[in-house]
Each structure stands twice: as C-alpha cells, then as structure tokens.
Scaffold this active site. Structure first.
Site, PDB file in Angstrom:
ATOM      1  N   ALA A  50      -6.381  22.537  57.069  1.00  0.00           N
ATOM      2  CA  ALA A  50      -7.326  22.395  55.962  1.00  0.00           C
ATOM      3  C   ALA A  50      -7.993  23.753  55.747  1.00  0.00           C
ATOM      4  O   ALA A  50      -8.280  24.465  56.707  1.00  0.00           O
ATOM      5  CB  ALA A  50      -8.375  21.344  56.289  1.00  0.00           C
ATOM      6  N   LYS A  78      -7.749  20.160  48.050  1.00  0.00           N
ATOM      7  CA  LYS A  78      -8.971  19.736  48.742  1.00  0.00           C
ATOM      8  C   LYS A  78     -10.196  20.100  47.901  1.00  0.00           C
ATOM      9  O   LYS A  78     -10.378  21.264  47.541  1.00  0.00           O
ATOM     10  CB  LYS A  78      -9.019  20.461  50.108  1.00  0.00           C
TER      11      LYS A  78
END
Ligand SMILES: Cc1cc2nc3c(=O)[nH]c(=O)nc-3n(C[C@H](O)[C@H](O)[C@H](O)COP(=O)(O)OP(=O)(O)OC[C@H]3O[C@@H](n4cnc5c(N)ncnc54)[C@H](O)[C@@H]3O)c2cc1C
Length: 503
Positions: A50, A78
C-alpha cells in the site's frame, strides 16, 4: 578540485534497491556506472503493497505510464485507510487523502466544521472530503480534465495498492533497460579502506569482488553495510510502538476491490487488508509481548475475506531509526535505514524521500561531512514526525480490553506529540511542522477519528454569521455528494482502463 565519484553500487534488490536503481538509471546512468547486487537465496521481505499519493510524483519523474504500471503490478487504487475498532470497539473512520472542504478566510475548513458540528448542524467530517466520502461507497476515478479547476473532481488525491514482487520486477526491467547492471549473488565480505574505514568493495560467495565509490545499502533489516560493517547504530522506538512482528498471508478476492486499505485493531495490534486485482493481501501486526504467535496466526486466519492462499509468513522487526542513515560512503535506504510499522503505508514513501534527498545532497567523491550531516538531520526529522503520527493512532484510544491497549493508552508520549494533542483538543488547531509528511488534514482526520474532539475552535470562526456558516458547511457537503455520485465504481474504472492480463 573535488574528487570524482564514478561507481555506484546498490546492495539489495527489494523495493528499496530497485527504486534506487530505477531513479539512478533515469537521472545518473549517463555519467555513472550503476550496479545492483541481490541474492535470490536471501530473498526480499516481499510485503509493502500500500502506498501514499507521493508515489505518483516518483512515477512522473521516471516517466512511468500509469496505466501500464497499474496493469503490470495487478494494481488497484487507494483513496485512504479505513480504521476499524481503534478508539472504541465498533468505531470506524477513514483517513482519506486530499483536502477537507476548502480554506475560508484565514482558516482551514475544519475550524468551521467544529462549530457547526457542535451545534448539531454538520455531519461526520468525512462527508466534507472527496476521498473520504468516495472510499466507503466504492467509488474511484482519476482527476477529471473536463470540469472547472475548482471542482473537487479536478484534483483527486490517490495512491496505489500493488503486488510487491511485481513492483520490484517492474522497476528492475525499467532500470536494466536503462543501463543498470544486476549481479545475482550473496555478499560474504565487505572490504573497508584501512585508512578511513570507507567501504571499498563487496565480495560475493563466487569470489567476485565489486568495487565502488558510493554504496547504497538496501539490504533490508540486516543493514549489511550500514550496521554490520559501519556500526552506525539504531535508535529503538519499541517503548512507543510495541508491535514487533507481523504475519502476512494473501487470500482469494471476495467481491470487488475496495479503493482503500482496512486496518482493524485487534487485541494486541492490528490487521491489514489490501485489495489487489488478483488477490487480497492480509497481515496481523502485533506485539509479541502481548500475544503468542499461534494466537496471532489464528486471529489472522479467522478474519480473512476469502480462502487463504498459503501459510502465514512471519516477519520480525524493531521499530526505530538508524542513528546515521548515511555514514562515510554508505547511504542506507529502505528497511536498512529504519522501520515504522506499516499502519500508514509510509515505508515506500520513506524510500522515495531518501532517494530524493540523496539526489539533492549528492556528493563529490570526497564525501563532505556537511552534506552527510544535513542528510541525516533531515532524515531524522522526517521519520520522527511520521513516528508521532503513527503513535497517535495508539495512544488516543479508550480501549481497555487487553494489556496491549492498556499499555499504549497509558504510555508516556514524545513531548511534541503530547503538545500537539493538547493544542488540538483545546481549539482544533494543528500546525504542520516545516516539511513534515502528513498535512493538517491527515492529523485532523485521525485526531477526530480517534475521538479527540476539540473543546473549542479558533475565535475567528465567530466572525462569520450563522447563516454564512450554514451555507459554507452545507455547500461543501452538497458539492462533495454530487461529485461522489458522478464518480464510477472502482472496479468499473479498473475494468475500463487498467485491468491486468489474466494469469
Ligand atoms: C509486515 C510489513 C508490512 C509492510 N507493509 C508496507 C506497506 O503497506 N506499505 C509500505 O510502504 N511499506 C510497507 N512495508 C515496508 C516495505 O515492505 C519495505 O519498505 C520495502 O519492501 C523495502 O524493503 P527493502 O528493499 O528495504 O528490503 P528487502 O525487501 O528485505 O530487500 C533486501 C535485499 O537485500 C538483499 N541482500 C541482503 N543481504 C544480502 C547479501 N548478503 N548479499 C546479497 N544481497 C543481499 C536481499 O536479497 C534483498 O534483495 C512493510 C513492511 C513489513 C515488514
């Protein structure tokens, strides 16, 4: 005349090594010989999936095509992180990227929101931020070019989730195409110059000797050059960040990928969930002093969306920073330079920032101590500010249901963090310190999400009439809601623009 530096040797081919190699390939390959050594036998940590929006800048500098990149790394998008059960069990909030409302007069929007919220005239602060409102609704799009520049849709802050192995492979191809020479092999000896202790060469198991002028230590937690050879020292922060292990396991996807990471607090740490196109990454980051490995593994496996794709893999770490991330002619980057747990996905950002800092303070062959000192001061400032932001998620809790939460709720805090919390609790104020990574909007969302509700607000808020306040707050909410409605679903966006090839 300054001595010339010609040969750069990167030790390690994980995310840090290949990010450094790709940047050098783009910016330095014409004038410097760049080599990278990695050992398949040792391998990489293989996690780190991430990111934060800064990676878009990295891709821009490297002229990486976003669509091609997302396809090749099985990427998804994201908009932020959802925190579940942190301040209290049952709580849920999103730390979204980008802005909250817009500045009005001299004040940031959240100051007006505090007054309106206290008067019962405003809803959750997340509804005033595009990313935070779009994420739980499963909406995503890249910035639109056919809307007015003032529209929230014109400038959408987002990052990526990706497969760490594929990301390293992507950057490796990029770097090798541009002249970086890769050598497979295990380094068994580091040779130092007898007069000043600078690293002269590394020797591989095969007997090959690779000499260099500048060494980039990307060897991971072991810090082969920076610690094992130069003994640069390590500052341990486990008294503030007690998590020291992680178990990671991917699972099958169930349903479309969410445009956010989910971090769920557990009895002795927290669990991540990162959706990719082909699988979902999961892990339990925990404190080994507060839970056994078996219990942590059971918790992780009992809380997966779909079928586990393998056995959980353990990673051990000590949160903290290298005392001198740059020492002599060795610059450590990535895990070799320090580690903060991945709660806010900051490690890859720290790699990017270390490389940018090195570019800006790039040395001649005489390695001016002034440059090195400046580099180390800036690196310490940056990681310490991020450290405080991460600690905030733990200390601002009401949880008292386990020894882990009792410890973090009552521990003594870094003085600056304590002062920042006090200031925010008093009147909702936060001031970003110089170039620290997280902006005011991040601190505000996490403070409020962790139930630090300001007692008051800036006095200038009272200078506008109630009607004006209602119009401001109501107007922002309407615009955000309209924008979110207009956005496609995350999976539709991926299918249309960047679906990975089926494996
Ligand atoms: C549990 C966990 C979750 C994480 N999640 C995130 C996240 O979501 N987002 C994020 O930004 N970051 C995350 N990180 C951090 C991220 O994984 C790392 O920052 C990133 O992978 C960089 O690792 P590295 O390249 O420094 O080290 P490594 O991946 O460990 O690579 C080390 C390299 O050095 C080589 N090497 C070592 N010794 C030798 C030797 N003797 N001879 C030759 N080669 C050698 C190895 O072969 C390897 O190529 C996470 C980390 C952990 C532990």
């Amino acid at each position: 005349m300054n001595a010339q530096l010609k040969n750069i040797v990167i030790v390690g081919g994980g995310t840090a090594g290949w990010m450094a190699a790709a940047t050098f390939a783009k910016l330095l390959a014409r004038d410097y010989a760049i080599r990278l050594i990695e050992s398949e036998e040792i391998g990489t940590v293989g996690v780190g999936e991430a990111t934060v929006p800064h990676l878009k800048l990295f891709n821009k500098v490297l002229e990486i095509d976003e669509i091609d990149f997302v396809k090749k790394v099985q990427g998804t998008f994201k908009l932020g992180i959802e925190f579940v059960d942190w301040a209290r069990i049952g709580d849920r909030y999103i730390h979204g990227f980008g802005t909250i409302g817009h500045d009005y007069g001299l004040l940031p929007f959240h100051q007006y929101w505090i007054k309106a919220f206290k008067a019962g005239k405003a809803v959750d602060i997340g509804e005033y931020s595009l990313c935070t409102a779009a994420a739980p609704r499963g909406k995503f799009m890249a910035s639109a070019t056919d809307v007015p520049p003032t529209s929230p849709l014109a400038n959408i802050a987002y990052a990526y989730h990706f497969d760490a192995g594929r990301y390293a492979a992507y950057l490796r191809a990029y770097a090798e195409q541009r002249g970086v020479r890769r050598t497979e092999g295990k380094i068994t000896q580091v040779v130092q110059r007898p007069d000043d202790g600078f690293v002269d060469a590394v020797v591989l198991q095969s007997g090959e000797r690779i000499a260099g002028d500048l060494f980039i230590d990307c060897s991971g937690f072991r810090g082969l050059l920076i610690e094992q050879t130069l003994h640069a020292g390590y500052e341990d922060w486990s008294h503030w960040l007690p998590c020291d292990r992680a178990l990671a396991v991917p699972c099958e996807n169930v349903g479309p990928p969410t445009p956010f990471v989910r971090c769920t607090a557990r009895s002795a740490g927290w669990q991540w969930r990162i959706p990719l196109q082909h699988r979902t990454g999961n892990g339990y980051v925990y404190s080994s002093r507060h839970i056994s490995d078996d219990e942590a593994a059971a918790t992780l496996l009992n809380n997966l969306d779909g079928r586990a794709l393998g056995e959980p893999r353990m990673l051990k770490f000590t949160p903290g920073q290298r005392r001198k991330p740059w020492d002599k002619n060795v610059v450590s980057v990535g895990l070799a330079s320090g580690f903060l747990e991945p709660l806010e996905s900051t490690s890859i950002y720290l790699i990017q920032s270390a490389i940018a800092r090195l570019m800006s303070l790039f040395p001649h062959g005489d390695f001016s101590p002034t440059l090195i000192e400046r580099y180390n001061t800036q690196a310490a400032f940056e990681i310490e500010r991020i450290r405080d932001f991460i600690i905030l998620h733990y200390c601002a809790t009401e949880r008292a249901d386990s020894s882990f939460w009792n410890h973090v709720r009552t521990m003594q805090l870094p003085a600056e963090l304590e002062a920042n919390i006090r200031l925010f609790r008093d009147s909702g104020r936060f001031y970003r310190n110089a170039e620290e990574m997280f902006a005011v909007t991040s601190w505000v969302q996490v403070m409020i999400g962790q139930r630090i509700m300001p007692e008051s607000y800036h006095p200038a808020v009272d200078l506008i009439a109630d009607k004006e306040l209602d119009e401001l707050v109501g107007g922002v909410r309407r615009v955000i809601a309209t924008c979110v409605d207009a956005m496609p679903r995350h999976e539709q966006f991926i299918a249309r623009y960047c679906a990975a090839d089926k494996m």
